[in-house]
Scaffold this motif. Structure first.
Motif, PDB file in Angstrom:
ATOM      1  N   SER A 197       0.110   4.742   1.970  1.00 52.90           N
ATOM      2  CA  SER A 197       0.656   6.098   1.926  1.00 52.90           C
ATOM      3  C   SER A 197       0.368   6.744   0.575  1.00 52.90           C
ATOM      4  O   SER A 197       0.240   7.949   0.468  1.00 52.90           O
ATOM      5  CB  SER A 197       2.160   6.093   2.235  1.00 52.90           C
ATOM      6  OG  SER A 197       2.839   5.302   1.297  1.00 52.90           O
ATOM      7  N   LYS A 198       0.238   5.946  -0.457  1.00 53.12           N
ATOM      8  CA  LYS A 198      -0.058   6.505  -1.781  1.00 53.12           C
ATOM      9  C   LYS A 198      -1.570   6.671  -1.983  1.00 53.12           C
ATOM     10  O   LYS A 198      -2.010   7.652  -2.562  1.00 53.12           O
ATOM     11  CB  LYS A 198       0.527   5.572  -2.845  1.00 53.12           C
ATOM     12  CG  LYS A 198       0.568   6.210  -4.206  1.00 53.12           C
ATOM     13  CD  LYS A 198       1.461   5.408  -5.151  1.00 53.12           C
ATOM     14  CE  LYS A 198       1.505   6.094  -6.514  1.00 53.12           C
ATOM     15  NZ  LYS A 198       2.135   5.258  -7.519  1.00 53.12           N
ATOM     16  N   ASN A 213       7.894  -2.055  -7.960  1.00 52.18           N
ATOM     17  CA  ASN A 213       8.343  -1.408  -6.727  1.00 52.18           C
ATOM     18  C   ASN A 213       9.604  -2.039  -6.158  1.00 52.18           C
ATOM     19  O   ASN A 213       9.720  -2.200  -4.945  1.00 52.18           O
ATOM     20  CB  ASN A 213       7.232  -1.513  -5.674  1.00 52.18           C
ATOM     21  CG  ASN A 213       6.636  -0.164  -5.399  1.00 52.18           C
ATOM     22  OD1 ASN A 213       7.333   0.844  -5.453  1.00 52.18           O
ATOM     23  ND2 ASN A 213       5.342  -0.145  -5.138  1.00 52.18           N
ATOM     24  N   ASN A 217      -1.091   0.056  -0.823  1.00 55.23           N
ATOM     25  CA  ASN A 217      -0.150   1.121  -0.480  1.00 55.23           C
ATOM     26  C   ASN A 217      -0.914   2.289   0.150  1.00 55.23           C
ATOM     27  O   ASN A 217      -1.391   3.182  -0.536  1.00 55.23           O
ATOM     28  CB  ASN A 217       0.594   1.566  -1.747  1.00 55.23           C
ATOM     29  CG  ASN A 217       1.744   2.496  -1.434  1.00 55.23           C
ATOM     30  OD1 ASN A 217       1.720   3.201  -0.419  1.00 55.23           O
ATOM     31  ND2 ASN A 217       2.750   2.513  -2.305  1.00 55.23           N
TER      32      ASN A 217
HETATM   33  C1  LIG Z   1       3.890   3.268  -2.066  1.00 53.82           C
HETATM   34  O1  LIG Z   1       3.954   4.278  -3.013  1.00 53.82           O
HETATM   35  C2  LIG Z   1       5.079   5.124  -2.916  1.00 53.82           C
HETATM   36  C3  LIG Z   1       4.922   6.239  -3.924  1.00 53.82           C
HETATM   37  O2  LIG Z   1       4.812   5.764  -5.226  1.00 53.82           O
HETATM   38  C4  LIG Z   1       6.326   4.284  -3.171  1.00 53.82           C
HETATM   39  O3  LIG Z   1       7.484   5.104  -3.080  1.00 53.82           O
HETATM   40  C5  LIG Z   1       6.387   3.183  -2.146  1.00 53.82           C
HETATM   41  O4  LIG Z   1       7.484   2.349  -2.443  1.00 53.82           O
HETATM   42  C6  LIG Z   1       5.110   2.358  -2.187  1.00 53.82           C
HETATM   43  N1  LIG Z   1       5.134   1.397  -1.097  1.00 53.82           N
HETATM   44  C7  LIG Z   1       4.904   0.109  -1.291  1.00 53.82           C
HETATM   45  C8  LIG Z   1       4.942  -0.739  -0.084  1.00 53.82           C
HETATM   46  O5  LIG Z   1       4.686  -0.355  -2.383  1.00 53.82           O
END
Ligand SMILES: *[C@@H]1O[C@H](CO)[C@@H](O)[C@H](O)[C@H]1NC(C)=O
Ligand SMILES: *[C@@H]1O[C@H](CO)[C@@H](O)[C@H](O)[C@H]1NC(C)=O
Length: 372
Positions: A103-104, A87, A101
């Motif tokens: 949001s995912k 990431n 995560n």
């Molecule tokens: C959470 O997942 C999303 C979708 O894959 C990604 O874009 C985002 O960077 C992630 N956030 C973290 C904090 O890893």
């Protein structure tokens, strides 16, 4: 592959008050300690937890295997020692500052659904990596074959760019010209013996028409009837008769096209693979740590009960310190082994069961994680 670091992932009851001891006393206080931020999940029935514990243990290993495959490919196609990112964060920092995560993967979903969601993604990526790697392997071996034809030594390379039609007898009913690549070290052996290898070799017909650092390429003219026998005799002497060669402008053009095409295909599939494998490393690694977080949670609930009152911690063993990990595990068992004792009310049956399904079973929740 040597790990770049190892971690012990620990979950201990909050009442054990472990943090300070881990930081100051474990392995002489030599191991950096970080919180492993595991959220609160929706806990289902005891049966489902036991089933999930089993699934998670398998999945954990499976994803570690995927990552190791991806790392192998990464090291084969990228420059050695290239830093690895999850990431967008260097991998060790990702581990040490891990946060779920949300949001995912929404934590209001059931644990079972989260496991499916995370693992399906990772497994499908793993499949993509395998098939793209296969394509790249094929493209690479096609290119290597074309490259050998074009740039190999005189015993294997295509001779279309070297040989000219006038070097061959082409208009005779009885005579034929054969090409032989002979190691330079055997020049005099060849030159003194080719006329008598078989009957009806035209005397003094041998002529060097090309050479490289290892071979001289000769033409020899003889009666067609004895050509096969001559070729066999040459092979016995470990010379390389080039019977595959047949003069043709079309073949020359085909060979040039094949070289350019296979080179372009190889380079394109390498770029595709590199791009995919970087993404796959990041995504599968993240999936792996999310699975670990669930696993630690599920095991902790199974061992320590509800409501969840445990603290999850990462203890880091740097590259220079890797050998101390088994000693540290022993120190931990000596310090916290009482947690698995009989005194742990009402859960001894569960403990017995867990020790059957979980081969890494310890008196408390502890996993060793290797980052490669
Ligand atoms: C959470 O997942 C999303 C979708 O894959 C990604 O874009 C985002 O960077 C992630 N956030 C973290 C904090 O890893
Ligand atoms: C850890 O391992 C290193 C290298 O093996 C060793 O030199 C060191 O003494 C160990 N430290 C402790 C506290 O055991």
């Amino acid at each position: 592959m040597d790990p770049i670091a190892k971690y012990l992932v620990l979950s201990l009851p909050t009442s054990a008050n472990a943090h300070e001891w881990l930081e100051k006393s474990l392995n002489g206080g030599n191991c950096p300690v970080a919180n492993f931020n595991v959220p609160d999940f929706q806990v289902g029935t005891l049966d489902s937890l036991v089933q999930e514990s089993e699934d998670l243990s398998k999945l954990d290993q499976q994803l570690a295997g995927s990552i190791s495959k991806v790392v192998d490919i990464l090291s084969a196609v990228s420059e050695p020692g290239a830093a690895r990112f999850v990431n967008g964060t260097p991998v060790l920092r990702y581990v040490e500052s891990f946060s779920w995560n949300t949001s995912k993967y929404r934590v209001d979903k059931s644990i079972g659904d989260l496991i499916k969601l995370i693992s399906n993604e990772a497994i499908s990526l793993d499949g993509d990596v395998r098939s793209t790697y296969q394509q790249y392997q094929t493209a690479k071996s096609n290119f290597l074959a074309a490259d050998r034809k074009r740039n190999g030594d005189l015993s294997i390379k295509s001779l279309h760019e070297i040989v000219r039609p006038e070097q061959f007898v082409t208009d005779s009913e009885h005579l034929t010209t054969i090409l032989v690549a002979v190691p330079k070290s055997q020049k005099s052996d060849f030159e003194s013996s080719y006329e008598t290898l078989v009957q009806f070799v035209i005397p003094r017909s041998a002529e060097v028409i090309a050479q490289d650092s290892e071979f001289n390429l000769y033409t020899v003219t003889l009666f067609k009837k004895y050509a096969n026998e001559f070729v066999t005799k040459c092979r016995e002497k470990k010379w390389s008769p080039r019977t595959d060669f047949e003069y043709s402008e079309d073949k020359l053009n085909d060979m040039r096209k094949e070289f350019d095409l296979t080179r372009a295909t190889e380079s394109r599939s390498k770029n595709d693979l590199l791009r995919l494998v970087k993404t796959a490393y990041s995504d599968i690694f993240a999936a792996w740590f999310h699975i670990k977080a669930i696993r630690v949670y599920v095991e902790s609930v199974l061992r320590y009960g509800l409501p969840p009152q445990f603290d999850c911690t990462l203890v880091k063993f740097e590259r220079s310190n890797l050998k101390n990990i088994s000693k540290a595990r022993k120190e931990l068992v000596a310090k916290f082994g009482y947690l698995g004792g009989d005194g742990f009310s009402g859960k001894s049956n569960l403990n017995e069961y867990a020790s059957l399904v979980d081969t890494e079973y310890e008196p408390f929740v502890m996993y060793e994680v290797e980052i490669i």
